[in-house]
Every structure is written in structure tokens, then in C-alpha cells.
Motif scaffolding. Structure first.
Motif, PDB file in Angstrom:
ATOM      1  N   ASN A 176       0.802  -1.208   0.000  1.00 41.58           N
ATOM      2  CA  ASN A 176       0.000   0.000   0.000  1.00 41.58           C
ATOM      3  C   ASN A 176       0.845   1.273   0.000  1.00 41.58           C
ATOM      4  OD1 ASN A 176      -2.519  -1.328   0.042  1.00 41.58           O
ATOM      5  ND2 ASN A 176      -2.331  -1.678   2.235  1.00 41.58           N
ATOM      6  N   LEU A 203       2.723   4.509  -1.276  1.00 39.68           N
ATOM      7  CA  LEU A 203       2.345   5.419  -2.346  1.00 39.68           C
ATOM      8  C   LEU A 203       3.308   5.299  -3.518  1.00 39.68           C
ATOM      9  CD1 LEU A 203       1.427   8.619  -0.299  1.00 39.68           C
ATOM     10  CD2 LEU A 203      -0.127   6.953  -1.304  1.00 39.68           C
ATOM     11  N   ARG A 216      -3.881  11.199  -9.579  1.00 44.62           N
ATOM     12  CA  ARG A 216      -3.478  12.153  -8.536  1.00 44.62           C
ATOM     13  C   ARG A 216      -4.677  12.601  -7.695  1.00 44.62           C
ATOM     14  NH1 ARG A 216       1.688  14.140  -9.101  1.00 44.62           N
ATOM     15  NH2 ARG A 216       2.627  14.100 -11.185  1.00 44.62           N
ATOM     16  N   ASN A 217      -5.841  12.722  -8.320  1.00 46.65           N
ATOM     17  CA  ASN A 217      -7.007  13.299  -7.654  1.00 46.65           C
ATOM     18  C   ASN A 217      -8.092  12.268  -7.333  1.00 46.65           C
ATOM     19  OD1 ASN A 217      -6.576  16.447  -7.880  1.00 46.65           O
ATOM     20  ND2 ASN A 217      -5.950  15.582  -9.843  1.00 46.65           N
ATOM     21  N   PRO A 222     -10.470  10.123  -5.436  1.00 44.95           N
ATOM     22  CA  PRO A 222     -10.963  10.130  -4.051  1.00 44.95           C
ATOM     23  C   PRO A 222     -10.622   8.824  -3.334  1.00 44.95           C
ATOM     24  CG  PRO A 222     -12.665  10.873  -5.593  1.00 44.95           C
ATOM     25  CD  PRO A 222     -11.553  10.305  -6.416  1.00 44.95           C
ATOM     26  N   GLU A 223     -10.575   8.873  -2.016  1.00 47.39           N
ATOM     27  CA  GLU A 223     -10.244   7.683  -1.233  1.00 47.39           C
ATOM     28  C   GLU A 223     -11.401   6.685  -1.243  1.00 47.39           C
ATOM     29  OE1 GLU A 223      -9.029   8.694   2.657  1.00 47.39           O
ATOM     30  OE2 GLU A 223      -7.333   9.928   2.021  1.00 47.39           O
ATOM     31  N   GLY A 224     -11.042   5.424  -1.054  1.00 47.22           N
ATOM     32  CA  GLY A 224     -12.054   4.380  -0.990  1.00 47.22           C
ATOM     33  C   GLY A 224     -12.602   4.001  -2.354  1.00 47.22           C
ATOM     34  N   GLU A 225     -13.697   3.240  -2.348  1.00 44.25           N
ATOM     35  CA  GLU A 225     -14.345   2.829  -3.593  1.00 44.25           C
ATOM     36  C   GLU A 225     -15.327   3.904  -4.021  1.00 44.25           C
ATOM     37  OE1 GLU A 225     -16.113  -0.974  -2.990  1.00 44.25           O
ATOM     38  OE2 GLU A 225     -14.214  -2.036  -3.233  1.00 44.25           O
ATOM     39  N   THR A 240      -6.537  -1.059 -11.345  1.00 44.70           N
ATOM     40  CA  THR A 240      -7.708  -0.674 -10.575  1.00 44.70           C
ATOM     41  C   THR A 240      -8.418  -1.929 -10.086  1.00 44.70           C
ATOM     42  OG1 THR A 240      -9.137  -0.612 -12.528  1.00 44.70           O
ATOM     43  CG2 THR A 240      -8.142   1.477 -11.837  1.00 44.70           C
ATOM     44  N   MET A 245     -11.390   1.568  -7.325  1.00 43.34           N
ATOM     45  CA  MET A 245     -10.312   1.945  -6.412  1.00 43.34           C
ATOM     46  C   MET A 245      -8.976   1.701  -7.119  1.00 43.34           C
ATOM     47  SD  MET A 245      -9.460   0.873  -2.425  1.00 43.34           S
ATOM     48  CE  MET A 245     -10.547  -0.494  -2.620  1.00 43.34           C
ATOM     49  N   ASN A 252      -5.247   0.668  -7.689  1.00 43.51           N
ATOM     50  CA  ASN A 252      -4.348  -0.334  -7.110  1.00 43.51           C
ATOM     51  C   ASN A 252      -3.104  -0.410  -7.996  1.00 43.51           C
ATOM     52  OD1 ASN A 252      -3.160  -2.523  -5.826  1.00 43.51           O
ATOM     53  ND2 ASN A 252      -4.314  -4.010  -7.025  1.00 43.51           N
TER      54      ASN A 252
END
Length: 237
Positions: A15, A17, A42-43, A45-48, A134, A152, A154
Motif C-alpha cells: 500500500n 504510495l 493524482r485526484n 478520491p479515497e475508498g471505492e 484498478t 479503487m 491499485n
């Protein structure tokens, strides 16, 4: 920190960065998904999140403008319904006036914001998915049957993917060098095409497209360039 051939480094944890400013990673992603794709990563959003949520994150001023327009439409519907029922609408009309003002301001604020469309977002996501960058979960609405895709990022496998691409490029360079070594070439002076000797004899050394006489091409400079690229790969192996 584990190291791999060609000086590629792997993160300690899956995980960790990914450094998008690393020239190696940036160049690879640029070829794969372009600048818009890098902006998306880059932008993200967090999570699914859904593709629409991603699009809103990439176009924040447009998202505000759309929300303001939707508010105006909603109030107009409520006012129409209230009038049909004979209900008082002064409060709603006051809210509508304020909402219309906000919508105009929001639209003006969009200005020169570069738009990344929903279709572009979806295209980038599926390219990333095809390359295993992803994770995608599908949810089906029990009532409508409508499918919602949740995404998300990956990027854990990007170092391995770049390594595979470099090996593939190296093999292609070697094959191309062998092809250049084993053939004599003739070209059309009008840049129509390039033929090997046997192909040129079949056309009697005339360009089959424009009829110009084919001329011998000295491919030594190109072979030297290929040798240089191959050597660079071998030095970092």
C-alpha cells in the motif's frame, strides 16, 4: 527496499504510495493513459468511488455549477407542484431567486477549468483495469437492475508491469536490428514506402504507388541508433 533489474525499486508494503513524478513511472503512465489519466490518479478520491464521483473530483468547479443548476430545476418543479395544489410559493420563489443567482456565479467561476469528461474518465478507468491498476466492484440495484461500478486505484503491480514492458521493448529492438542487418532497402524519394531488395525487384525498382524510381537506402545510421539503444538496455540489466 528490494531492488530488481533495470534499477526498478519495489515498495516495502503493497500500500506504499507510488511516486507519479518518478520519470520512469510518469513516462510509462503518460504513454498508457495520457496526462488526463495521470491527473485522475493524482485526484482519485479515497475508498471505492463511482465514475461520476471521480469526474466531480476532477472537475470541482463544474460539479458545483451542476449542483447549482440541479437546485434551480428542483425548485422550479416544487413551485409548479405547489401552484397546482394552490399552495403558497413565496418562500420557494425566494429560494429560487437565490439559487439562480448562485447558479450564474458558479457558471462564471468555471472559467478556464479544463474539463475531463465522464466518457474520458470511464475510458481511463477501463484501460487501468485492463492493466490491473484498478479494482472494480459491481453493484446491481435490486429494483431497477441498474449496475453501478465502484473503483479503487491499485498500483501495486506497476513496477512489474514496467519491467515486462522494458523486456518486450528490448526483444523488439533486437528483432528489428536483426531485420535491418539481414536486408537491403530501397525507398521511394517521395516517401511513399520502403521495400527490401526482393520486393523492389518485383516492382522493377519503381514505386508501386507513385511510379518514381526507387533509390538505395543506407540504413547504417539507423542500425547504429538501434545498437545504442540495445546497449543501454544491456548496461542496466
Amino acid at each position: 527496499m528490494r531492488e530488481h533489474s533495470h534499477d526498478l525499486k519495489y515498495p516495502n508494503e503493497v500500500n506504499d504510495l507510488i511516486n507519479l513524478d518518478d520519470p520512469l513511472i510518469h513516462g510509462y503512465l503518460l504513454r498508457l493513459i495520457g496526462e488526463d489519466g495521470i491527473t485522475l490518479i493524482r485526484n482519485m478520491p479515497e475508498g471505492e468511488v463511482t465514475d461520476e464521483e471521480i469526474c466531480n473530483a476532477l472537475n470541482p468547479l463544474r460539479a458545483v455549477s451542476k449542483a447549482a443548476d440541479d437546485r434551480v430545476k428542483k425548485l422550479n418543479i416544487e413551485i409548479k407542484a405547489a401552484k397546482e395544489k394552490g399552495e403558497e410559493t413565496k418562500k420557494l420563489e425566494k429560494e429560487l431567486a437565490a439559487a439562480e443567482k448562485e447558479a450564474v456565479t458558479a457558471k462564471e467561476n468555471v472559467g478556464d477549468e479544463k474539463e475531463i469528461t465522464l466518457n474520458t474518465v470511464r475510458k481511463i478507468l477501463f484501460i487501468l483495469y485492463e492493466n490491473k491498476f484498478t479494482i472494480c466492484h459491481r453493484e446491481r440495484d435490486a429494483n431497477s437492475g441498474w449496475l453501478t461500478f465502484r473503483w479503487m486505484i491499485n498500483m501495486d503491480g506497476i513496477y512489474h508491469q514496467i519491467e515486462r514492458e522494458k523486456k518486450k521493448l528490448y526483444r523488439n529492438l533486437v528483432k528489428r536490428k536483426e531485420y535491418e542487418d539481414n536486408n537491403i532497402f530501397y525507398v521511394c524519394p517521395q516517401n511513399c514506402l520502403r521495400l527490401v531488395f526482393d520486393e523492389a525487384t518485383e516492382t522493377e525498382f519503381l514505386c508501386p504507388l507513385c511510379g518514381e524510381d526507387l533509390v538505395f537506402q543506407d540504413n547504417e545510421p539507423f542500425k547504429e541508433l538501434l545498437d545504442k539503444r540495445i546497449e543501454e538496455f544491456e548496461e542496466t540489466a
